[in-house]
Design a protein around this motif. Sequence first.
Motif, PDB file in Angstrom:
ATOM      1  N   ILE A   1       2.190   3.233   8.025  1.00 59.06           N
ATOM      2  CA  ILE A   1       2.428   3.475   6.468  1.00 59.06           C
ATOM      3  C   ILE A   1       1.776   4.715   6.040  1.00 59.06           C
ATOM      4  N   ALA A   2       2.904   5.664   5.855  1.00 54.08           N
ATOM      5  CA  ALA A   2       2.207   6.849   5.155  1.00 54.08           C
ATOM      6  C   ALA A   2       1.142   6.931   4.009  1.00 54.08           C
ATOM      7  N   LYS A   3       0.467   7.534   3.978  1.00 51.18           N
ATOM      8  CA  LYS A   3      -0.873   7.565   2.931  1.00 51.18           C
ATOM      9  C   LYS A   3      -0.120   7.403   1.607  1.00 51.18           C
ATOM     10  N   GLN A   4       0.993   8.156   1.302  1.00 46.18           N
ATOM     11  CA  GLN A   4       1.558   8.101  -0.007  1.00 46.18           C
ATOM     12  C   GLN A   4       2.107   6.710  -0.583  1.00 46.18           C
ATOM     13  N   TYR A   5       2.318   5.721   0.362  1.00 49.87           N
ATOM     14  CA  TYR A   5       2.681   4.383  -0.026  1.00 49.87           C
ATOM     15  C   TYR A   5       1.803   3.293   0.210  1.00 49.87           C
ATOM     16  N   TRP A   6       0.528   3.797   0.290  1.00 52.11           N
ATOM     17  CA  TRP A   6      -0.519   2.671   0.378  1.00 52.11           C
ATOM     18  C   TRP A   6      -0.548   1.966  -0.735  1.00 52.11           C
ATOM     19  N   ASP A   7      -0.531   2.470  -1.782  1.00 58.82           N
ATOM     20  CA  ASP A   7      -0.584   1.697  -3.144  1.00 58.82           C
ATOM     21  C   ASP A   7       0.700   1.037  -3.584  1.00 58.82           C
ATOM     22  N   ARG A   8       1.753   1.239  -2.818  1.00 55.02           N
ATOM     23  CA  ARG A   8       2.959   0.369  -3.014  1.00 55.02           C
ATOM     24  C   ARG A   8       3.105  -0.764  -1.642  1.00 55.02           C
ATOM     25  N   THR A   9       2.351  -0.719  -0.869  1.00 53.94           N
ATOM     26  CA  THR A   9       2.681  -1.555   0.288  1.00 53.94           C
ATOM     27  C   THR A   9       2.040  -2.949   0.250  1.00 53.94           C
ATOM     28  N   ARG A  10       2.831  -3.903  -0.272  1.00 48.12           N
ATOM     29  CA  ARG A  10       2.170  -5.190  -0.407  1.00 48.12           C
ATOM     30  C   ARG A  10       1.979  -5.914   0.967  1.00 48.12           C
ATOM     31  N   LEU A  11       0.971  -6.644   0.863  1.00 54.01           N
ATOM     32  CA  LEU A  11       0.593  -7.240   2.198  1.00 54.01           C
ATOM     33  C   LEU A  11       0.709  -8.836   1.953  1.00 54.01           C
ATOM     34  N   ASN A  12       1.141  -9.616   3.058  1.00 55.39           N
ATOM     35  CA  ASN A  12       1.460 -10.722   3.196  1.00 55.39           C
ATOM     36  C   ASN A  12       0.593 -11.798   4.192  1.00 55.39           C
ATOM     37  N   ASP A  13       0.553 -12.900   3.626  1.00 56.23           N
ATOM     38  CA  ASP A  13      -0.007 -13.979   4.874  1.00 56.23           C
ATOM     39  C   ASP A  13       0.245 -13.504   5.939  1.00 56.23           C
ATOM     40  N   GLY A  14      -0.650 -13.475   7.116  1.00 55.23           N
ATOM     41  CA  GLY A  14      -0.343 -13.251   8.422  1.00 55.23           C
ATOM     42  C   GLY A  14      -0.131 -11.943   8.941  1.00 55.23           C
ATOM     43  N   ASP A  15      -0.257 -10.899   8.094  1.00 54.04           N
ATOM     44  CA  ASP A  15       0.041  -9.558   8.321  1.00 54.04           C
ATOM     45  C   ASP A  15      -1.075  -9.155   9.401  1.00 54.04           C
ATOM     46  N   HIS A  16      -0.812  -8.185  10.325  1.00 56.47           N
ATOM     47  CA  HIS A  16      -1.542  -7.683  11.237  1.00 56.47           C
ATOM     48  C   HIS A  16      -1.698  -6.210  10.874  1.00 56.47           C
ATOM     49  N   ILE A  17      -3.004  -5.818  10.598  1.00 54.45           N
ATOM     50  CA  ILE A  17      -3.087  -4.311  10.341  1.00 54.45           C
ATOM     51  C   ILE A  17      -4.127  -3.534  11.354  1.00 54.45           C
ATOM     52  N   SER A  18      -3.409  -2.488  11.676  1.00 52.50           N
ATOM     53  CA  SER A  18      -4.221  -1.639  12.749  1.00 52.50           C
ATOM     54  C   SER A  18      -4.773  -0.394  12.037  1.00 52.50           C
ATOM     55  N   LEU A  19      -5.874  -0.106  12.237  1.00 54.63           N
ATOM     56  CA  LEU A  19      -6.690   1.168  11.641  1.00 54.63           C
ATOM     57  C   LEU A  19      -6.969   1.823  12.714  1.00 54.63           C
ATOM     58  N   PHE A  20      -6.459   3.183  12.740  1.00 57.31           N
ATOM     59  CA  PHE A  20      -6.825   4.262  13.635  1.00 57.31           C
ATOM     60  C   PHE A  20      -7.300   5.383  13.050  1.00 57.31           C
ATOM     61  N   GLN A  21      -8.391   5.978  13.644  1.00 63.64           N
ATOM     62  CA  GLN A  21      -9.102   7.192  12.889  1.00 63.64           C
ATOM     63  C   GLN A  21      -8.997   8.170  14.030  1.00 63.64           C
ATOM     64  N   VAL A  22      -8.706   9.501  13.244  1.00 64.86           N
ATOM     65  CA  VAL A  22      -8.845  10.801  13.929  1.00 64.86           C
ATOM     66  C   VAL A  22      -9.950  11.307  14.489  1.00 64.86           C
ATOM     67  N   ILE A  23     -10.270  11.410  15.712  1.00 64.85           N
ATOM     68  CA  ILE A  23     -11.490  11.930  16.480  1.00 64.85           C
ATOM     69  C   ILE A  23     -11.326  13.257  16.956  1.00 64.85           C
TER      70      ILE A  23
END
Length: 66
Positions: A41-63
């Motif tokens: 999800i592009a950062k500009q869409y974070w505030d528009r992306t609705r989450l649903n029950d059962g969603d799997h979210i992956s967080l990746f960080q730049v190192i």
Amino acid sequence: MNIMINDKNYIVADELTLMTLIEKLTLPQSGSVFAVNEQIIAKQYWDRTRLNDGDHISLFQVIAGG
């Protein structure tokens, strides 16, 4: 509702956006990439992306390194 973030289960309120979740859980924003159900999800869409029950979210960080 139940969601998974990097294979850890969280119970959160219904009707959340990705941005609201990030803020509530104080997840890092700078240098981070989030994928919901394996879709980045592009950062500009974070505030528009609705989450649903059962969603799997992956967080990746730049190192930085070399």
